[in-house]
Motif scaffolding. Structure first.
Motif, PDB file in Angstrom:
ATOM      1  N   TYR B  54       0.842  -1.204   0.000  1.00 43.43           N
ATOM      2  CA  TYR B  54       0.000   0.000   0.000  1.00 43.43           C
ATOM      3  C   TYR B  54       0.874   1.251   0.000  1.00 43.43           C
ATOM      4  O   TYR B  54       0.640   2.196  -0.744  1.00 43.43           O
ATOM      5  CB  TYR B  54      -0.932   0.001   1.224  1.00 43.43           C
ATOM      6  N   PHE B  58       0.857   4.183  -2.802  1.00 41.55           N
ATOM      7  CA  PHE B  58       0.248   5.482  -2.486  1.00 41.55           C
ATOM      8  C   PHE B  58       1.129   6.419  -1.672  1.00 41.55           C
ATOM      9  O   PHE B  58       0.747   7.551  -1.384  1.00 41.55           O
ATOM     10  CB  PHE B  58      -1.083   5.259  -1.755  1.00 41.55           C
ATOM     11  N   ILE B  60       1.714   6.501   1.420  1.00 41.08           N
ATOM     12  CA  ILE B  60       1.267   6.794   2.784  1.00 41.08           C
ATOM     13  C   ILE B  60       0.970   5.495   3.528  1.00 41.08           C
ATOM     14  O   ILE B  60       0.621   4.486   2.911  1.00 41.08           O
ATOM     15  CB  ILE B  60      -0.024   7.653   2.882  1.00 41.08           C
ATOM     16  N   ALA B  61       1.085   5.576   4.828  1.00 43.61           N
ATOM     17  CA  ALA B  61       0.611   4.496   5.682  1.00 43.61           C
ATOM     18  C   ALA B  61      -0.859   4.800   5.962  1.00 43.61           C
ATOM     19  O   ALA B  61      -1.179   5.868   6.462  1.00 43.61           O
ATOM     20  CB  ALA B  61       1.415   4.456   6.976  1.00 43.61           C
ATOM     21  N   PRO B  62      -1.769   3.905   5.621  1.00 43.75           N
ATOM     22  CA  PRO B  62      -3.190   4.228   5.729  1.00 43.75           C
ATOM     23  C   PRO B  62      -3.675   4.285   7.174  1.00 43.75           C
ATOM     24  O   PRO B  62      -3.159   3.583   8.039  1.00 43.75           O
ATOM     25  CB  PRO B  62      -3.872   3.076   4.992  1.00 43.75           C
ATOM     26  N   ALA B  63      -4.691   5.107   7.404  1.00 45.04           N
ATOM     27  CA  ALA B  63      -5.380   5.136   8.704  1.00 45.04           C
ATOM     28  C   ALA B  63      -6.088   3.798   8.890  1.00 45.04           C
ATOM     29  O   ALA B  63      -6.397   3.114   7.925  1.00 45.04           O
ATOM     30  CB  ALA B  63      -6.389   6.278   8.729  1.00 45.04           C
ATOM     31  N   ARG B  65      -9.068   2.776   9.609  1.00 40.42           N
ATOM     32  CA  ARG B  65     -10.343   2.575   8.910  1.00 40.42           C
ATOM     33  C   ARG B  65     -10.109   2.215   7.438  1.00 40.42           C
ATOM     34  O   ARG B  65     -10.762   1.339   6.870  1.00 40.42           O
ATOM     35  CB  ARG B  65     -11.166   3.876   9.005  1.00 40.42           C
ATOM     36  N   VAL B  66      -9.134   2.914   6.852  1.00 41.26           N
ATOM     37  CA  VAL B  66      -8.810   2.686   5.447  1.00 41.26           C
ATOM     38  C   VAL B  66      -8.134   1.331   5.262  1.00 41.26           C
ATOM     39  O   VAL B  66      -8.425   0.585   4.322  1.00 41.26           O
ATOM     40  CB  VAL B  66      -7.906   3.831   4.935  1.00 41.26           C
ATOM     41  N   LYS B  69     -10.722  -1.490   5.458  1.00 39.37           N
ATOM     42  CA  LYS B  69     -11.522  -1.571   4.233  1.00 39.37           C
ATOM     43  C   LYS B  69     -10.701  -2.169   3.081  1.00 39.37           C
ATOM     44  O   LYS B  69     -11.177  -3.043   2.351  1.00 39.37           O
ATOM     45  CB  LYS B  69     -12.019  -0.161   3.873  1.00 39.37           C
ATOM     46  N   THR B 107      -0.574   8.455   8.602  1.00 32.38           N
ATOM     47  CA  THR B 107      -1.175   9.775   8.503  1.00 32.38           C
ATOM     48  C   THR B 107      -2.608   9.667   8.999  1.00 32.38           C
ATOM     49  O   THR B 107      -3.328   8.768   8.606  1.00 32.38           O
ATOM     50  CB  THR B 107      -1.179  10.240   7.032  1.00 32.38           C
ATOM     51  N   GLY B 108      -2.997  10.558   9.884  1.00 32.38           N
ATOM     52  CA  GLY B 108      -4.351  10.484  10.412  1.00 32.38           C
ATOM     53  C   GLY B 108      -4.418   9.634  11.659  1.00 32.38           C
ATOM     54  O   GLY B 108      -5.471   9.319  12.151  1.00 32.38           O
TER      55      GLY B 108
ATOM     56  N   LEU C  31      -6.248  14.177   4.759  1.00 33.54           N
ATOM     57  CA  LEU C  31      -6.199  12.773   5.173  1.00 33.54           C
ATOM     58  C   LEU C  31      -6.489  12.626   6.663  1.00 33.54           C
ATOM     59  O   LEU C  31      -7.192  11.708   7.084  1.00 33.54           O
ATOM     60  CB  LEU C  31      -4.830  12.167   4.853  1.00 33.54           C
ATOM     61  N   ILE C  32      -5.960  13.531   7.452  1.00 31.78           N
ATOM     62  CA  ILE C  32      -6.195  13.469   8.892  1.00 31.78           C
ATOM     63  C   ILE C  32      -7.666  13.737   9.198  1.00 31.78           C
ATOM     64  O   ILE C  32      -8.321  12.988   9.925  1.00 31.78           O
ATOM     65  CB  ILE C  32      -5.279  14.460   9.645  1.00 31.78           C
ATOM     66  N   PRO C  68       1.284  10.190  -5.794  1.00 32.78           N
ATOM     67  CA  PRO C  68       0.518   8.932  -5.678  1.00 32.78           C
ATOM     68  C   PRO C  68      -0.525   8.976  -4.565  1.00 32.78           C
ATOM     69  O   PRO C  68      -1.529   8.270  -4.624  1.00 32.78           O
ATOM     70  CB  PRO C  68       1.599   7.891  -5.366  1.00 32.78           C
ATOM     71  N   THR C  69      -0.312   9.814  -3.564  1.00 30.09           N
ATOM     72  CA  THR C  69      -1.240   9.870  -2.437  1.00 30.09           C
ATOM     73  C   THR C  69      -2.614  10.418  -2.852  1.00 30.09           C
ATOM     74  O   THR C  69      -3.621  10.063  -2.253  1.00 30.09           O
ATOM     75  CB  THR C  69      -0.631  10.704  -1.298  1.00 30.09           C
ATOM     76  N   TYR C  76     -10.146   7.000   1.302  1.00 30.93           N
ATOM     77  CA  TYR C  76     -10.530   7.798   2.469  1.00 30.93           C
ATOM     78  C   TYR C  76     -11.929   8.415   2.295  1.00 30.93           C
ATOM     79  O   TYR C  76     -12.312   9.303   3.038  1.00 30.93           O
ATOM     80  CB  TYR C  76      -9.502   8.913   2.713  1.00 30.93           C
TER      81      TYR C  76
END
Lengths: 99, 110, 123
Positions: B54, B58, B60-63, B65-66, B69, B107-108, C31-32, C68-69, C76
């Protein structure tokens, strides 16, 4: 002399003031957001093309690539790397950065 | 802080996250897991590898919840739920699994 | 903000991607904030449309490529991206140049949407 512009032509008036001030025979180096002026379809492209008749125009390739714009550079703009940047500064007796 | 493996040093930040994710390898992951008191099974590796993929895609390290899913989409609903992920990583799947995967803090993650 | 109350948030992005840190900061805040299940939309105006120009390669300038983000925004549940038509035109860009699906609309239309928001955040 060497003029350096690092601001987008559609966000600041740096390029306008630079082009209105620069004397024929000088050189213009576009870096950072300044490189957008050297891309086709930009509203400032006409001004820049006109300026090319009077001065050499350079743009930093790494900044165009970072912005995904390296494939749409105006004809007549010379692409340079960081080494060339140093050479340009060294070649010219004076340098004005239109910050 | 740093982790030592076979004389090579891997730098970590004050919270224990690997500073340079390019230095990551499975041995580093095992040490990071030990520090988190996580015993790595195939199920753990599946999540850790998913996170690395992931991040690759992308940046980012997903939150959490993401993550939940996205794992559900890829590995099925029995794995894409927070109960399953919290059983594997009791102190938070995003936080702990990201750390073991060598990623920055999500992030988040508040 | 009381529990369960959903507000409309609009992030207005007007800066080119790398020359300043606004683009990256905005993306991180989006994102946050997305963790709080709000009704989020992103508007890209003026030089902000350059944030979505396909094909960033930031190796040469040695900064992280955060493009890419933008493709993770959909994960999200952030999928309302509005791009200013006049800004694209002034920069020789089209909808096809955008790295993610967007809705192109006029300044005036974006202005109307702005009026319907509970919170507007400016970058």
């Amino acid at each position: 002399m060497l003029h350096i512009v690092n601001k987008s032509p559609l966000d600041r008036n740096s390029l306008d003031t630079c082009l209105a001030t620069a004397q024929p025979g000088g050189a213009l180096l576009l870096i950072e957001d300044g490189v957008y002026a050297a891309t086709s379809g930009n509203a400032a492209a006409g001004k820049l093309t006109q300026a090319m008749g009077q001065m050499k125009v350079y743009a930093l390739k790494a900044d165009l690539e970072a912005r995904g714009m390296a494939d749409r550079v105006l004809e007549g703009v010379n692409l340079v790397d960081y080494g060339d940047f140093v050479d340009l500064v060294a070649e010219h007796a004076t340098c004005q950065s239109w910050l | 802080m740093a982790i030592e493996i076979n004389g090579k040093s891997y730098e970590t930040d004050e919270e224990g996250y690997l500073v340079d994710l390019n230095e990551w390898n499975e041995d580093v992951a095992k040490i990071l897991a030990e520090q988190e008191n996580v015993n790595m099974t195939d199920q753990h590796w599946e999540v850790v590898n998913f996170l690395r993929e992931y991040y690759n895609e992308f940046q980012i390290a997903p939150a959490v919840r993401v993550l939940t899913k996205a794992i559900g989409k890829k590995l099925g609903a029995d794995k894409g739920n927070s109960q399953y992920l919290y059983e594997l990583f009791p102190y938070g799947p995003a936080k702990q699994a990201c750390k073991i995967a060598g990623l920055p803090k999500p992030t988040g993650c508040v | 903000m009381s529990e369960g109350q959903i507000k409309k948030f609009m992030y207005v992005n007007r800066k080119a991607p790398h020359g300043t840190v606004y683009a990256l900061e905005s993306l991180e805040v989006v994102l946050i904030a997305a963790a709080f299940d709000q009704d989020v939309s992103l508007a890209f105006m003026d030089d902000g449309v350059y944030q979505l120009k396909k094909g960033f390669n930031t190796k040469g300038i040695e900064v992280k490529n955060f493009q890419p983000t933008y493709r993770a925004l959909d994960d999200y549940d952030v999928n309302k991206l509005y791009v200013e038509k006049e800004a694209l035109d002034a920069r020789g860009l089209t909808q096809d140049d955008m790295v993610v699906p967007v809705e192109v609309m006029s300044r005036a239309e974006i202005g109307k949407l702005m009026e319907t928001q509970d919170v507007v955040l400016s970058f």
